[in-house]
Design an enzyme around this catalytic site. Structure first.
Site, PDB file in Angstrom:
ATOM      1  N   HIS A 215     -51.759   2.792-107.740  1.00 12.87           N
ATOM      2  CA  HIS A 215     -52.575   3.989-107.562  1.00 12.87           C
ATOM      3  C   HIS A 215     -51.664   5.148-107.150  1.00 12.87           C
ATOM      4  O   HIS A 215     -50.501   4.936-106.762  1.00 12.87           O
ATOM      5  CB  HIS A 215     -53.634   3.785-106.472  1.00 12.87           C
ATOM      6  CG  HIS A 215     -54.737   2.852-106.868  1.00 12.87           C
ATOM      7  ND1 HIS A 215     -54.578   1.492-106.927  1.00 12.87           N
ATOM      8  CD2 HIS A 215     -56.026   3.093-107.229  1.00 12.87           C
ATOM      9  CE1 HIS A 215     -55.712   0.925-107.297  1.00 12.87           C
ATOM     10  NE2 HIS A 215     -56.608   1.875-107.491  1.00 12.87           N
ATOM     11  N   LYS A 219     -53.076   7.318-102.086  1.00 13.61           N
ATOM     12  CA  LYS A 219     -54.038   6.269-101.730  1.00 13.61           C
ATOM     13  C   LYS A 219     -53.399   5.364-100.685  1.00 13.61           C
ATOM     14  O   LYS A 219     -52.401   4.682-100.950  1.00 13.61           O
ATOM     15  CB  LYS A 219     -54.464   5.458-102.953  1.00 13.61           C
ATOM     16  CG  LYS A 219     -55.497   4.375-102.609  1.00 13.61           C
ATOM     17  CD  LYS A 219     -56.049   3.711-103.856  1.00 13.61           C
ATOM     18  CE  LYS A 219     -56.978   2.552-103.519  1.00 13.61           C
ATOM     19  NZ  LYS A 219     -58.128   2.956-102.666  1.00 13.61           N
TER      20      LYS A 219
END
Length: 332
Positions: A215, A219
């Site tokens: 990600h 994140k």
């Protein structure tokens, strides 16, 4: 951009280093996962339901518009014809500031103002629905806050103490959609995995599971979607510890090892689950890749519309997830 694939290999083959391109003999052997594992009622969208959604409008407050995901949801809300409440909140106690989203000026307030501001919002917009895309360590405090004011909410933020989150909502009797994944197609894949785990427990008994998730660098927590899929594989008998998830957040590794296009480095969700038999002669790969944020933003708006209808109909059930949204069939 959403890519969802399943590969299988029943011969003993060397594993290349490139995670994106290999683990199995040919992409042409991939079988696209379809949602036929779900019932027809789950995936059918009636013309009446679609028309109803297009004609629906209600106030929606997006908490977290200073972030990219929150901004995407706010833009999707306006595109869907919903009434975007010109208020949002920040975890930082700074003087109120404004952001412009889809030609609407959003006033952003810090923690010290939020009680007063939310109170005034609920008075002015009594049927408001909140969509939360903040940060993991704010999940539980925000849920308590929404429940205190009796505001229905969609929790799109992952992380936090999830059992406590559910208990908070149950005790307050507030309506909520809580899901680690808001992308409708990915949720359909998750539902198919749950069906498989329920119908065929132990089917992968003894298989070794390897999981990689990539990600954007911002994140902070482990993918909630990965955890949900892993739980299904564990029910199917695969051997895996959640601490073994390989999290990739370094942009250089994401480009060179995972194969993430540079344009999606700031917003993507790539997952690979590799299963290998005890004698290493059979292997399977499950992969779902998302580039960008639109899939989550659109799913969040569908969840908000779904929740608004549940509130208006005074539904007996109060806590829902995205599978409930899919089953309702009221998606645009």
């Amino acid at each position: 951009m959403l890519s969802l694939t399943l590969s299988g290999n029943c011969s003993l083959l060397p594993r290349p280093n490139n995670r994106r391109c290999a683990l199995f003999f040919a992409r042409t052997k991939r079988t696209t996962l379809v949602t036929s594992a779900l019932t027809r009622e789950t995936v059918a969208i009636s013309q009446d339901a679609m028309a109803d959604s297009r004609n629906l409008s209600f106030p929606i407050l997006v908490n977290g518009v200073t972030g990219k995901m929150g901004k995407a949801v706010a833009e999707a809300a306006v595109s869907a014809g919903l009434q975007l409440v010109p208020v949002s909140f920040s975890s930082l106690d700074k003087p109120a500031r404004t952001l412009e989203i889809s030609n609407i000026e959003i006033s952003v307030h810090g923690p010290s103002e939020r009680e007063e501001i939310l109170s005034s919002v609920t008075e002015k917009y009594p049927d408001v629905v909140v969509v939360d895309y903040t940060v993991p360590n704010a999940v539980n405090a925000n849920a308590e806050w929404y429940c205190k004011f009796g505001v229905p909410f969609v929790m799109g933020t992952t992380g936090g103490d999830r059992p406590l989150l559910y208990k908070t909502v149950q005790d307050s009797n507030v309506y909520a959609v809580i899901s680690p994944q808001m992308g409708k197609q990915v949720v359909a894949f998750l539902a198919a995995m749950e069906i498989m785990a329920e119908e065929f427990p132990g089917a992968f008994s003894g298989y070794k599971l390897e999981v990689m998730e990539s990600h954007q660098a911002t994140k902070l927590d482990t993918s909630g979607t990965a955890k949900a899929v892993i739980a299904c594989f564990q029910k199917l008998g695969a051997i895996f510890d959640m601490n073994e998830i390989e999290m990739i957040r370094d942009p250089e590794e994401q480009i060179n090892m995972v194969g993430v296009p540079e344009e999606y480095l700031s917003g993507h969700a790539y997952h690979v689950y590799n299963l290998t038999s005890p004698d290493e002669t059979v292997s399977f790969e499950f992969q779902h890749n998302v580039g960008g944020r639109s899939i989550y933003a659109e799913g969040s708006i569908d969840a908000a519309i779904f929740l608004h209808k549940k509130v208006q109909s005074k539904a007996e059930k109060k806590i829902y997830d995205m599978i409930d949204v899919l089953r309702e069939g009221n998606m645009r």
